[in-house]
Design an enzyme around this catalytic site. Structure first.
Site, PDB file in Angstrom:
ATOM      1  N   GLU A   1       8.556 -27.230 -30.713  1.00 20.78           N
ATOM      2  CA  GLU A   1       7.863 -26.449 -31.830  1.00 20.78           C
ATOM      3  C   GLU A   1       8.199 -27.030 -33.120  1.00 20.78           C
ATOM      4  O   GLU A   1       7.173 -26.980 -34.019  1.00 20.78           O
ATOM      5  CB  GLU A   1       8.211 -25.076 -31.909  1.00 20.78           C
ATOM      6  CG  GLU A   1       7.450 -23.958 -30.891  1.00 20.78           C
ATOM      7  CD  GLU A   1       8.098 -24.086 -29.419  1.00 20.78           C
ATOM      8  OE1 GLU A   1       9.370 -24.915 -29.156  1.00 20.78           O
ATOM      9  OE2 GLU A   1       7.619 -23.865 -28.478  1.00 20.78           O
TER      10      GLU A   1
ATOM     11  N   HIS B   1       9.439 -12.821 -24.767  1.00 20.84           N
ATOM     12  CA  HIS B   1       8.024 -13.080 -24.730  1.00 20.84           C
ATOM     13  C   HIS B   1       7.144 -11.925 -25.198  1.00 20.84           C
ATOM     14  O   HIS B   1       5.987 -11.605 -25.119  1.00 20.84           O
ATOM     15  CB  HIS B   1       7.549 -13.382 -23.452  1.00 20.84           C
ATOM     16  CG  HIS B   1       8.124 -14.644 -22.686  1.00 20.84           C
ATOM     17  ND1 HIS B   1       9.197 -14.546 -22.259  1.00 20.84           N
ATOM     18  CD2 HIS B   1       7.492 -15.977 -22.668  1.00 20.84           C
ATOM     19  CE1 HIS B   1       9.641 -15.724 -21.788  1.00 20.84           C
ATOM     20  NE2 HIS B   1       8.508 -16.460 -22.122  1.00 20.84           N
TER      21      HIS B   1
END
Lengths: 338, 324
Positions: B60, B127
């Site tokens: 990321e 998540h």
């Protein structure tokens, strides 16, 4: 264990013997290494007078790496220098005056006083000054390389990192991405033995930092970073390779940080023996001798160069010292672009 | 007008902006041939090619850093972070580079980071988060959080055309659960403008994202008790529409702030402080907040149901405010 990758690396990095360096270019190397050192000496002087705030960093020992590599770039290439590469800014076209203004945090400086030292970016000159922590520059350099590739500019991006900066995760992430996407990136690790006070023995246990290139499947080489011509030739090779679309190269340039991390640091943790060893390899002294021996440099020419540098530094200091500081109202309005 | 789901509205905005401007491109994990973990970019790879729909390595910081560098070059990258939770891996690039470059260097950074956020899908602690408060504190980033297909498409188009780094918080709970009317022609929703999703005179709910739907349901139920609730959807968190907040406070004098993110340090606290500073004399009751409790997001349905705000919790807070 030898594999395909290591073979490829050794084959790619025979420095081209026909890579001729003209006398004029040699003088340019010398001039810029001297300018880099004298610029920082001036900054230190101004710091001690309280005119430069924040910090002052010395690149003494790193001149050959910064100058030799920057000369390998063309006008349309991109430079991501760190704080030991001040001379690379000048090679890329930045003026002594602008950088002095930036060190003093003045409103007319490239960073308008919003940031100082080499922290600024200039899209026209294609210079993206250092970001802290330094490793955070590499993913950004990738982005510039990617956009440049998308625009079909045929440009390359030269970025520097320290031995310490090579430990951060960004280094790994960025090289993984750059290698897979074959980005035109040249990353030079300036291994100057110390990251602040941390010796390289506490930073890595590989023999050469360029060995890490194997893990990314890219070209890697370790060179003597005090030899300006070697740095130039090696970087030039990597630049040409990247321009051809062959992807990134990792160069470890071995040097010595001859002073502390910054002006406040007396580097008393560095053994005297190590310092003495590297003093003999002072890139400017060694190169000066070489150019005298090659009859490219004379006492007369040397004095001309030094007085021209002094003239520029005096003029830049004068302008910077007499230039106004920024005001809050201007800074406050510039958080978002229109 | 046509009817789209929330996720279709996002896809359409991306598609149309890519058709409109060749500098717009996408990068992220699994967004190419696979079409993305949630299929937002399904079919993009085939149509726009792998140069503009870039499957990246799973890193990321490298993704957001590359987007930032490309944006400085005048491109308009849109990075998909597969789950908003993972943006923590790209935190340094966002807060130290994307956010500061324009202020430091006077170079615009026109980029969008798409962040599929929120719970309710049994994603568990890794998540499901709503990370907007981490970035609410960072000068230089704009934050938007649409609640309807209309806003999702219009805000994403504005974000892509904006010259600043924008974090686009999209609710994956809403992806396929809501439908709404969207104009067939090109339109945008202005960043920084809140929207009154329901007019009312007795109590104001200030909310965004999934909170809008719990609030509208609760307001509807209270109609029967003749309590008239206003629902103000912020849509943009930075810049925040102070005028719209203050005018609603002045109208009703009773404020409930609703967000799915956890309570402490959530943006509701800042909204309460803004109201207290600017509208103290208009308040008829303490400012109330409904948010998730201060724990990681749990996995088991029983725990997650307890954790998340819902219509019932909003209703109960409204009833207590109505008593003042």
């Amino acid at each position: 264990m030898k594999n395909k990758t290591t073979k490829k690396i050794s084959k790619t990095y025979l420095i081209k013997k026909n890579n001729h360096i003209s006398s004029n270019m040699k003088l340019q190397f010398y001039y810029h290494m001297q300018l880099m050192r004298k610029f920082e000496e001036t900054v230190f002087k101004l710091y001690r007078q309280g005119k430069v705030v924040g910090g002052a960093y010395s690149s003494e020992g790193n001149e050959a790496t910064a100058i030799g590599s920057a000369f390998a770039l063309e006008k349309n290439d991109y430079l991501f220098p760190m704080h030991r590469d001040i001379g690379a800014h000048f090679v890329k076209g930045q003026s002594v005056k602008n950088l002095m203004l930036n060190y003093l945090g003045k409103s007319q400086s490239p960073a308008r006083g919003h940031d100082g030292t080499g922290h600024y970016a200039d899209m026209k000159l294609k210079i993206f000054g250092n970001i802290s922590p330094l490793g955070a520059m590499i993913p950004l350099a990738n982005g510039v390389a990617l956009a440049s590739k998308m625009k079909k500019e045929k440009s390359v991006v030269l970025n520097y990192i320290g031995d310490g900066g090579s430990s951060i995760g960004d280094f790994h992430e960025a090289l993984v991405m750059a290698s897979v996407m074959k980005l035109p990136l040249i990353l030079i690790i300036e291994n100057n033995q110390y990251a602040y006070s941390t010796h390289i023995s506490k930073q890595f246990i590989v023999e050469k930092l360029s060995d890490r290139a194997i893990g990314y499947g890219i070209n890697g080489i370790t060179i003597d970073g005090t030899d300006v011509e070697l740095v130039y030739k090696t970087t030039k090779d990597a630049v040409e390779n990247a321009r051809k679309g062959n992807g990134p190269t990792l160069i470890e340039s071995v040097t010595m940080r001859m002073q502390g991390h910054a002006i406040h640091d007396d580097a008393s943790y560095v053994p005297k023996k190590l310092m003495d060893y590297w003093k003999k390899k002072d890139p400017i002294v060694v190169y000066e001798k070489k150019l005298f021996a090659e009859k490219i440099l004379s006492d007369k020419k040397k004095n001309e160069i030094l007085s021209e540098i002094q003239r520029q530094l005096d003029e830049a200091s004068d302008v910077a010292l007499n230039s106004p500081f920024p005001v809050w109202e201007d800074a406050n309005e510039k958080v978002f672009a229109e | 007008m046509k009817t789209l789901t929330y996720i279709e509205a996002i896809s359409e905005a991306l598609w149309e902006e890519m058709e409109r401007d060749k500098n717009v491109f996408l990068l992220g994990e699994d967004i190419g041939k696979y079409g993305g973990a949630f299929k937002v970019t399904k079919g993009f790879h085939e149509h726009f090619g792998e140069e503009r729909v870039i499957d990246t390595v799973l890193a990321e910081n490298a993704i957001i850093g590359a987007a930032t560098g490309a944006a400085m070059m005048g491109m308009r990258p849109i990075a998909e972070i597969q789950f908003a939770d993972f943006v923590s891996n790209g935190f340094n690039q966002l807060v130290n580079n994307s956010a500061k470059i324009f202020w430091r260097c006077n170079i615009p950074v026109p980029m969008v980071v798409r962040l599929p956020s929120g719970g309710g899908i049994h994603g568990g602690p890794y998540h499901s988060i709503n990370p907007e408060a981490w970035f609410f504190h960072i000068p230089g980033l704009k934050l938007v959080a649409p609640s309807t297909p209309y806003d999702a498409k219009g805000l994403l188009k504005s974000a892509i055309r904006d010259n600043n780094p924008i974090l686009y918080f999209e609710s994956k709970f809403l992806y396929r659960r809501i439908k709404g009317e969207v104009p067939t022609n090109d339109y945008t929703v202005e960043i920084g403008k809140a929207d009154i999703k329901r007019n009312g005179n007795d109590i104001s709910i200030i909310t965004y994202g999934t909170g809008v739907h719990w609030s509208l349901e609760a307001a509807k139920i209270l109609e029967e008790e003749n309590i008239d609730v206003e629902v103000l959807d912020l849509r943009s968190l930075i810049p925040i529409d102070k005028e719209a907040i203050f005018s609603s406070v002045k109208k009703t004098g009773k404020i409930l702030i609703v967000h799915e993110d956890t309570l402490t340090g959530g943006i509701g606290g800042e909204i309460a402080a803004l109201i207290s500073d600017n509208c103290f004399e208009f308040l008829d009751a303490p400012i109330k907040r409904i948010a998730s409790p201060d724990t990681p997001i749990p996995f088991a349905p029983t725990l997650e149901d307890h954790f998340l705000p819902n219509t019932k919790k909003v209703l109960s807070a409204l009833k207590s405010l109505a008593k003042y």
